[in-house]
Design a protein around this motif. Sequence first.
Motif, PDB file in Angstrom:
ATOM      1  N   SER A  77      45.459  48.283  56.287  1.00 12.22           N
ATOM      2  CA  SER A  77      44.931  48.305  55.074  1.00 12.22           C
ATOM      3  C   SER A  77      44.542  49.499  54.374  1.00 12.22           C
ATOM      4  N   GLY A  78      44.494  50.717  55.342  1.00 11.74           N
ATOM      5  CA  GLY A  78      43.938  52.091  54.684  1.00 11.74           C
ATOM      6  C   GLY A  78      42.505  51.888  54.630  1.00 11.74           C
ATOM      7  N   LEU A  79      41.938  50.629  55.132  1.00 12.19           N
ATOM      8  CA  LEU A  79      40.390  50.619  54.911  1.00 12.19           C
ATOM      9  C   LEU A  79      39.802  50.776  56.510  1.00 12.19           C
ATOM     10  N   SER A  80      38.516  51.220  56.621  1.00 14.35           N
ATOM     11  CA  SER A  80      37.899  51.616  57.799  1.00 14.35           C
ATOM     12  C   SER A  80      36.529  50.644  57.949  1.00 14.35           C
ATOM     13  N   GLU A  81      36.289  50.237  59.037  1.00 16.31           N
ATOM     14  CA  GLU A  81      34.746  49.824  59.324  1.00 16.31           C
ATOM     15  C   GLU A  81      33.718  50.857  58.697  1.00 16.31           C
ATOM     16  N   GLY A  82      32.759  50.371  58.084  1.00 17.77           N
ATOM     17  CA  GLY A  82      31.869  51.374  57.477  1.00 17.77           C
ATOM     18  C   GLY A  82      31.973  51.883  56.114  1.00 17.77           C
ATOM     19  N   ASP A  83      33.411  51.516  55.440  1.00 18.75           N
ATOM     20  CA  ASP A  83      33.800  52.241  54.237  1.00 18.75           C
ATOM     21  C   ASP A  83      32.696  51.728  53.196  1.00 18.75           C
ATOM     22  N   LEU A  84      32.280  52.282  52.279  1.00 18.91           N
ATOM     23  CA  LEU A  84      31.446  51.998  50.952  1.00 18.91           C
ATOM     24  C   LEU A  84      32.470  51.496  50.022  1.00 18.91           C
ATOM     25  N   VAL A  85      32.407  50.049  49.683  1.00 19.98           N
ATOM     26  CA  VAL A  85      33.276  49.403  48.771  1.00 19.98           C
ATOM     27  C   VAL A  85      32.769  48.846  47.503  1.00 19.98           C
ATOM     28  N   VAL A  86      33.420  48.744  46.699  1.00 16.28           N
ATOM     29  CA  VAL A  86      33.111  47.552  45.544  1.00 16.28           C
ATOM     30  C   VAL A  86      34.370  46.972  45.238  1.00 16.28           C
ATOM     31  N   GLY A  87      34.041  45.789  45.029  1.00 16.05           N
ATOM     32  CA  GLY A  87      35.231  44.711  44.870  1.00 16.05           C
ATOM     33  C   GLY A  87      35.584  44.611  43.175  1.00 16.05           C
ATOM     34  N   VAL A  88      36.990  44.583  42.926  1.00 12.39           N
ATOM     35  CA  VAL A  88      37.324  44.600  41.652  1.00 12.39           C
ATOM     36  C   VAL A  88      36.908  43.257  41.032  1.00 12.39           C
ATOM     37  N   VAL A  89      36.226  43.194  40.005  1.00 15.23           N
ATOM     38  CA  VAL A  89      35.760  41.715  39.296  1.00 15.23           C
ATOM     39  C   VAL A  89      37.041  41.107  38.919  1.00 15.23           C
ATOM     40  N   ARG A  90      37.853  41.608  37.842  1.00 19.43           N
ATOM     41  CA  ARG A  90      38.767  40.560  37.281  1.00 19.43           C
ATOM     42  C   ARG A  90      40.174  40.761  38.184  1.00 19.43           C
ATOM     43  N   ARG A  91      40.829  39.647  38.113  1.00 25.59           N
ATOM     44  CA  ARG A  91      42.204  39.619  39.161  1.00 25.59           C
ATOM     45  C   ARG A  91      43.125  39.362  38.301  1.00 25.59           C
ATOM     46  N   PRO A  92      44.356  39.446  38.490  1.00 29.60           N
ATOM     47  CA  PRO A  92      45.446  39.093  37.592  1.00 29.60           C
ATOM     48  C   PRO A  92      45.732  37.374  37.578  1.00 29.60           C
ATOM     49  N   ASP A  93      46.171  36.955  36.487  1.00 29.56           N
ATOM     50  CA  ASP A  93      46.321  35.511  36.268  1.00 29.56           C
ATOM     51  C   ASP A  93      47.844  35.373  37.131  1.00 29.56           C
ATOM     52  N   PRO A  94      47.989  33.955  37.707  1.00 31.92           N
ATOM     53  CA  PRO A  94      49.032  33.581  38.619  1.00 31.92           C
ATOM     54  C   PRO A  94      50.359  33.735  38.110  1.00 31.92           C
ATOM     55  N   VAL A  95      50.442  33.808  36.757  1.00 29.52           N
ATOM     56  CA  VAL A  95      51.970  33.560  36.243  1.00 29.52           C
ATOM     57  C   VAL A  95      52.809  34.654  36.876  1.00 29.52           C
ATOM     58  N   PRO A  96      52.449  36.063  36.619  1.00 35.46           N
ATOM     59  CA  PRO A  96      51.739  36.629  35.830  1.00 35.46           C
ATOM     60  C   PRO A  96      52.086  36.966  34.461  1.00 35.46           C
ATOM     61  N   CYS A  97      51.135  37.179  33.457  1.00 34.05           N
ATOM     62  CA  CYS A  97      51.794  37.661  32.025  1.00 34.05           C
ATOM     63  C   CYS A  97      52.137  38.945  32.434  1.00 34.05           C
ATOM     64  N   PRO A  98      52.805  39.496  31.252  1.00 35.00           N
ATOM     65  CA  PRO A  98      53.383  41.061  31.213  1.00 35.00           C
ATOM     66  C   PRO A  98      52.356  41.929  31.578  1.00 35.00           C
ATOM     67  N   ALA A  99      51.065  41.812  30.858  1.00 32.84           N
ATOM     68  CA  ALA A  99      50.085  42.796  31.276  1.00 32.84           C
ATOM     69  C   ALA A  99      49.820  42.746  32.710  1.00 32.84           C
ATOM     70  N   CYS A 100      49.134  41.472  33.194  1.00 32.44           N
ATOM     71  CA  CYS A 100      49.044  41.450  34.521  1.00 32.44           C
ATOM     72  C   CYS A 100      49.884  41.928  35.415  1.00 32.44           C
ATOM     73  N   ALA A 101      51.178  41.870  35.137  1.00 34.39           N
ATOM     74  CA  ALA A 101      52.436  42.044  35.905  1.00 34.39           C
ATOM     75  C   ALA A 101      52.494  43.413  36.394  1.00 34.39           C
ATOM     76  N   VAL A 102      51.614  44.317  35.096  1.00 37.34           N
ATOM     77  CA  VAL A 102      51.757  45.879  35.563  1.00 37.34           C
ATOM     78  C   VAL A 102      50.437  46.374  35.810  1.00 37.34           C
ATOM     79  N   GLY A 103      49.539  45.451  36.442  1.00 36.11           N
ATOM     80  CA  GLY A 103      48.315  45.812  36.730  1.00 36.11           C
ATOM     81  C   GLY A 103      47.341  46.094  35.728  1.00 36.11           C
ATOM     82  N   GLN A 104      47.614  45.563  34.458  1.00 33.58           N
ATOM     83  CA  GLN A 104      46.643  45.398  33.377  1.00 33.58           C
ATOM     84  C   GLN A 104      45.888  44.370  33.233  1.00 33.58           C
ATOM     85  N   TRP A 105      45.363  43.639  34.110  1.00 31.48           N
ATOM     86  CA  TRP A 105      44.689  42.356  34.202  1.00 31.48           C
ATOM     87  C   TRP A 105      43.591  42.484  32.927  1.00 31.48           C
TER      88      TRP A 105
END
Length: 349
Positions: A77-105
Amino acid sequence: MRALVVHPGVRDSLDLIDLPEPPAQDGPVLVDSLAVGLCGTDVEIVAGRYGLAPAGEQGLVLGHENLGRVREAPATSGLSEGDLVVGVVRRPDPVPCPACAVGQWDMCRNGRYTEHGIKGLHGFARQRWRVEPDALVVLDPGLGDLGVLLEPTTVVAKAWQQVHRIGQRAWWDPKVAVVTGAGPIGLLAALIGVQQGLEVHVFDLVTAGPKPDLVRRLGATYHSQSLPDSGVLGDVLIECTGVPEVVLDVLAYNAPDSVTCLTGVSSIGSQVPVDVGALNREAVLGNNVVFGSVNANRSHYTAAAEALRKADPAWLGDLITRRVPLARYGDALAHHDHDIKVVLDLQAT
Ligand SMILES: [Zn+2]
Ligand SMILES: [Zn+2]
């Protein structure tokens, strides 16, 4: 594990309860919660005016502004135990729409996006949570507890990014920035404006408490008078209150060729008389742009992390006016005079 759960649409249903450990299907990365920041969105959800539980469930774990530490992560995953992290709040829609499809959720077209702690996904006010690796942002460990300010900073990182992109439509050399509201979002907007070398003016009603001094410590100017009374004409205006009278002020009082970003979500129903003809005349003859902005995609988290890394840690620390143990969540959500950002401490007992 302990979790702060609300029944969306049901006023004052918030309760601290025991939940099972986060299910494996939420993702392979297990994170220990360190802190959750509270804001007006949480207050609206607790009041039963906003929020949506995950499909098939009644309860929603509250909390979107977050900070955690990785407890378990796959080697790939590229992550290690002890990493300080923040969870991204908004997640892409399941369709996805054209914006979500390019990571612009953040620009989702069909409204089927989800948001942790707000819309269709459990939040972070629980002792542990799991996510997919790509839903995490790793922070500079030196940021420590201040990392809980990342998510609100994404709001203004996006606002500034888009202001400059819009400014590129023509000759663009902004000098003066106006920020309305000296809450966490307004203060962080002012921080980024100062980091960009602009002359920043912050407008708020209060004359006491920590806000005027926090603005001055940035090297910005604090005004407790209204924008029209101040005579300040902004090349960039960032509206962070959502208060209808203040929104009207930023629409009407600005420099030629100005760009105005609206970030405050107003409540609906209050009516303010407005001369639409005058506003239209001002916008046309002044080449003015007004746009709205909601956060945030990964690029805004990256920009926000950079803004926090460059900021004075003592100044950022003074934005957090109260840290309250999870068990005392009721006090955390109660309004105290001179609150700026209140944070739930998930590690305190
Ligand atoms: Zn928030
Ligand atoms: Zn979408």
